[in-house]
Design a protein around this motif. Structure first.
Motif, PDB file in Angstrom:
ATOM      1  N   CYS A  44       0.943  -0.752  -0.309  1.00  0.00           N
ATOM      2  CA  CYS A  44      -0.049   0.200   0.353  1.00  0.00           C
ATOM      3  C   CYS A  44       1.424   2.028   0.171  1.00  0.00           C
ATOM      4  N   HIS A 105      -1.687  -4.758   5.221  1.00  0.00           N
ATOM      5  CA  HIS A 105      -1.925  -3.747   6.159  1.00  0.00           C
ATOM      6  C   HIS A 105      -3.175  -3.703   6.671  1.00  0.00           C
ATOM      7  N   CYS A 108      -6.037  -0.086   6.673  1.00  0.00           N
ATOM      8  CA  CYS A 108      -5.921   0.263   5.543  1.00  0.00           C
ATOM      9  C   CYS A 108      -7.372   1.723   4.898  1.00  0.00           C
TER      10      CYS A 108
HETATM   11 ZN   LIG Z   1      -3.881   0.845   2.670  1.00  0.00          ZN
END
Ligand SMILES: [Zn+2]
Length: 212
Positions: A44, A105, A108
């Motif tokens: 991300c 993760h 998020c």
């Molecule tokens: Zn994220």
């Protein structure tokens, strides 16, 4: 002229003296011979989940692509710009990475926006809502299997379902199907918990994540 941020120029000088100069020979070699990383990580954009930090990587070791919520769109051709597909194609066909890891993760923001689509429409503008719609069927699965569950558990479930969705979409790329069938590349899912620092890996047979 707009001043380059001092915060960054100070940090850069720190990098140069503390990191680059002590490893100058390694950088020189990387410049001369090019990169040959064995691993691609899709992570991300979130500033708290930096793959190079989490995997203690040196330059040249990880081929990293970051986007909102570490998503892989399904394989498609056509006239638009396919940045994610271009990065995968380069890593797999040119660099011949041996492993490709989708790392999700905790906490998020993209996944939270996907879970609550109305809020996403109001606050995230025109791009996030469309991007996160890739998780629509995962969202419906989580809503069905988590009726009455706490919102934070639903978010965690969708963060993990998102990793599985991206793995499924990776397997729509013909060259990945072929290489995985020949055992030339391993596709993996991982999940990083920011508060505890715990990294877990996905067991695709059971669908569960196990602590590393
Ligand atoms: Zn994220």
């Amino acid at each position: 002229m707009t001043q380059f941020p001092e915060l960054l120029s100070d940090r850069y000088r720190r990098f140069k003296y503390r990191h680059f100069i002590p490893h100058a020979e390694q950088y020189e070699e990387l410049a001369a011979y090019g990169q040959a990383p064995d691993v691609m990580i899709v992570s991300c954009c979130d500033s708290r989940v930096d793959p190079e930090t989490i995997f203690s990587a040196m330059p040249g070791e990880l081929f990293v692509m970051r986007n909102v919520a570490n998503l892989i769109p399904p394989f498609e051709t056509g006239g638009t710009y396919h940045g994610v597909s271009a990065a995968i194609e380069f890593a797999v066909l040119n660099l011949r990475v041996k492993h490709l890891v989708i790392m999700g993760h905790s906490g998020c923001g993209g996944v939270k926006a996907a879970l609550d689509r109305e809020a996403a429409r109001e606050t995230e503008g025109q791009f996030i809502t469309k991007w996160m719609s890739m998780l629509e069927s995962a969202r419906l699965r989580v809503l069905a299997s988590h009726q009455g569950a706490a919102r934070k558990d639903m978010i965690t479930a969708l963060e993990r379902e998102g990793i599985k969705t991206s793995l499924k979409n990776l397997r729509t790329f013909p060259f990945l199907q072929e290489l995985e069938a020949k055992g030339r590349i391993g596709l993996h899912g991982a999940y990083f918990d920011i508060a505890t620092g715990q990294l877990s890996a996905l067991n695709e047979t059971t669908g569960e994540f196990y602590a590393l």
